[in-house]
Design an enzyme around this catalytic site. Structure first.
Site, PDB file in Angstrom:
ATOM      1  CG  ASN A 125      -2.053   1.123   1.074  1.00  0.00           C
ATOM      2  OD1 ASN A 125      -2.761   1.797   0.657  1.00  0.00           O
ATOM      3  ND2 ASN A 125      -1.551   1.994   2.615  1.00  0.00           N
ATOM      4  CD  GLN A 174     -10.420   1.938  -0.727  1.00  0.00           C
ATOM      5  OE1 GLN A 174     -10.856   2.898  -1.752  1.00  0.00           O
ATOM      6  NE2 GLN A 174     -10.742   0.858  -0.108  1.00  0.00           N
ATOM      7  CG  ASP A 183      -1.807   5.992   0.224  1.00  0.00           C
ATOM      8  OD1 ASP A 183      -1.816   4.858   0.434  1.00  0.00           O
ATOM      9  OD2 ASP A 183      -2.120   6.067  -0.996  1.00  0.00           O
ATOM     10  CG  ASP A 213       0.520  -3.834   5.874  1.00  0.00           C
ATOM     11  OD1 ASP A 213       0.524  -4.757   7.315  1.00  0.00           O
ATOM     12  OD2 ASP A 213       0.731  -2.750   5.332  1.00  0.00           O
ATOM     13  CG  HIS A 217      -5.418   1.660   4.359  1.00  0.00           C
ATOM     14  ND1 HIS A 217      -6.287   2.718   4.854  1.00  0.00           N
ATOM     15  CD2 HIS A 217      -5.716   1.069   5.916  1.00  0.00           C
ATOM     16  CE1 HIS A 217      -6.395   3.232   6.514  1.00  0.00           C
ATOM     17  NE2 HIS A 217      -6.488   1.590   6.829  1.00  0.00           N
ATOM     18  CD  GLU A 239      -3.953  -5.273   8.414  1.00  0.00           C
ATOM     19  OE1 GLU A 239      -3.726  -5.167  10.217  1.00  0.00           O
ATOM     20  OE2 GLU A 239      -2.991  -4.720   7.374  1.00  0.00           O
TER      21      GLU A 239
END
Length: 573
Positions: A125, A174, A183, A213, A217, A239
């Site tokens: 992510n 997100q 990000d 992981d 997001h 997750e």
């Protein structure tokens, strides 16, 4: 994932967080089947050499189907002082605090040789939020990773996720930064190709699956696109934390793969801290976020053991009993967790030489090695796969018992005093080993058994399975002899018994009898020997290079009885 101090401070509120997203119609490659029969074990922060040894010595013999290992990519380095630096990747080379690419490859090969699949924790992510040097000696900046990513590969303009966003603004959840981590723009074709290339590198080394992981997001459409670039069909579990009244829900990700069921551990903490009698109806109707066939369930993980939302190893017997229940109850793919002991919730694992994780040692009190306590229940879980619950009993408080078809039966006593009564087990008549606490249970012809369940303990028996198994049947004219040897070994060593009769190899190490390490440091095997015979024997260690180490003299000796069974309890000398 929860990468650094800010997330530790806000973890409880973050559990109740996520955001608004429109479910995506997914068209992705087929999902590999989950690793059944048999549960996953998460060896968190174990280095690659230690995982390899554990696969050979414990996980394979016990019947664990897969091991989930920590992120293998190079990461920002905090010199071993914290655990969360491994969740801030600096590049996708395999130069992590757990070992290099060669050690990783050897680990995968050793686990496969032991019949254990390997799942890698994949952090895709984001990149880092601090630091400038990695464990592999690579220099980077928050938005500059030479040879990999530049500023235009991240979501811009930059923004941070606020607690209120989880209910009110799914786009920010997100597309903005999770606790200040850069990000990645996973909508970018270039970024998707880099991520897929990294994951494909791991599968080329034999990795069988990925724990994604911080999947919550990442837009599920982006994840689907990345999955579409993967070679083969690795097993994917994600997750996605279920929060209160959030628009981003775990069910939005089930088209990509299985999902971590966070509600499961929260509910079992409530029950094992209160009354377990209510567990007769435990399942999705309790508010679990995804159905059984899409759920990876667990009592705790590295985040929840630190933020208080679930039980952890510090709960002692109640924690063990909750894990017994998880491995006995038919819901989801169970994952047993083993990490390191801690008093400071941010502290890293035992390390040396600038933060590189040292070998896991189950005898020095620094590692929980909890999965070893569950070895017997792994065999139970495999034996009862596909069966339903029956013969429920509870005492109206904290003692429960139930069967799984005619394959297994378990009683759990979460009270302080022992309980003795006659239970309906549903099992065929016979004598079975208690795979949780030792001893045996004799089941009568009507399927009932008189059993004493000690306080804060459990009794579990099953037919068949991997290890341990019911008391072996004695071949006609033979004596079933159990060899139990307390032997400490090093990486790559295995223990065998050899002796003066053909059944023990006639003193030839090549024909010696292998002992199981599932109850390490006790190595076990049962051998049918001739009756009324003087047996001489020794234990030997076989080393990775093929050499053999013998016990010291003299030979051990005993005489088998005329019939029945015999047991030898020994310690290496």
């Amino acid at each position: 994932m929860k990468p650094y101090r800010a997330i530790v401070a806000t973890a409880l509120s973050a559990l109740a967080t996520a955001a608004v997203v429109v479910p995506v119609a997914l068209s992705t490659p087929a999902q590999a089947a989950p690793p059944t029969p048999g549960p996953i074990v998460k060896l968190w922060n174990w280095n690659w050499n230690s995982v390899a040894r554990e696969c050979t010595d414990v996980l394979g013999p016990a019947g664990y189907s897969a091991v989930q290992v920590s992120p293998p990519s190079d990461s920002m380095s905090k010199g071993g002082s914290v655990w969360w630096d491994i969740y801030q990747p600096a590049r996708y080379t395999l130069t992590s605090k757990f070992g290099d690419e060669n050690a990783f490859r050897n680990m995968v090969n050793a686990c496969h040789a032991a019949g254990v699949k390997v799942h890698a924790d994949a952090v895709i992510n984001h990149m880092t939020g601090q630091g400038s040097t990695s464990y592999g000696g690579y220099g980077f900046g928050k938005y500059n990773y030479p040879g990999l990513y530049s500023s235009w590969d991240f979501h811009t303009p930059t923004c941070g996720i606020n607690d209120s966003d989880y209910r009110n603004d799914g786009w920010r959840v997100q597309n903005c930064e999770l606790v200040g981590l850069s990000d990645l723009n996973t909508g970018s074709e270039y970024v998707r190709n880099q991520i897929a290339g990294y994951l494909n590198k791991l599968t080329s080394l034999g990795v069988d699956g990925f724990r994604i992981d911080a999947a919550k997001h990442i837009n599920p459409g982006d994840l689907a696109a990345i999955k579409g670039k993967l070679t083969g069909s690795p097993y994917i579990h994600q997750e996605v934390i279920q929060g209160d009244q959030e628009a981003i829900t775990p069910s939005q990700y089930t088209g990509i793969g299985d999902v971590h069921e966070f509600v499961y551990g929260r509910k079992l903490k409530e029950q094992f801290s209160g009354q377990i009698k209510n567990l007769q109806s435990f399942g999705q109707s309790w508010g679990l976020s995804v159905p059984s066939d899409k759920a990876v369930v667990f009592i705790d993980n590295h985040d929840t053991e630190r933020n208080g939302s679930t039980m952890n190893y510090k709960y002692g017997d109640a924690y063990k009993l909750a894990n017994v229940f998880m491995l006995a109850w038919p819901y989801g793919t169970p994952r047993v967790y083993s990490g390191f002991t801690w008093s400071n919730s941010e502290a890293g694992p035992p390390s040396a030489n600038g933060g590189f994780a040292t070998d896991a040692n189950c005898g020095n009190g620094q590692w929980t090695c909890f999965h070893r306590q569950m070895s017997g229940m792994v065999g139970f879980n495999r034996a009862v796969a596909g069966t339903s619950v029956g013969n429920w009993y509870d005492n109206g408080n904290n003692v429960i018992a139930f069967s799984r078809g005619d394959k297994g039966w378990v009683a759990i006593n979460n009270e302080g005093g022992s309980v003795t009564r006659t239970f309906s087990t549903g099992l065929p008549a016979g004598t079975y080993a208690n795979v949780v606490g030792g001893g045996s249970v004799t089941v009568g012809s009507n399927g009932s058994a008189s059993v004493t369940v000690p306080g804060k303990s459990a009794v579990a028996i099953h037919t068949g399975g991997v290890s341990p198994s019911p008391t072996p049947t004695v071949d006609p004219g033979q004596v079933a002899t159990s060899f139990n040897a307390n032997v400490t070994t090093t990486w790559g060593q295995n223990v065998f018994v050899v002796g003066n009769v053909a059944e023990l190899g006639s003193w030839n190490p090549a024909n010696s009898i292998a002992l199981s390490s599932a109850s390490y440091p006790i190595w076990k095997a049962t051998v049918n020997l001739p009756p009324s015979t003087t047996i001489q024997y020794k234990y030997i260690k076989k080393n990775p290079d093929g050499s053999v180490a013998w016990e010291s003299d003299p030979n051990r000796s005993f005489t088998t009885p005329a019939s029945g069974t015999a047991t030898r309890n020994d310690a290496w000398r």
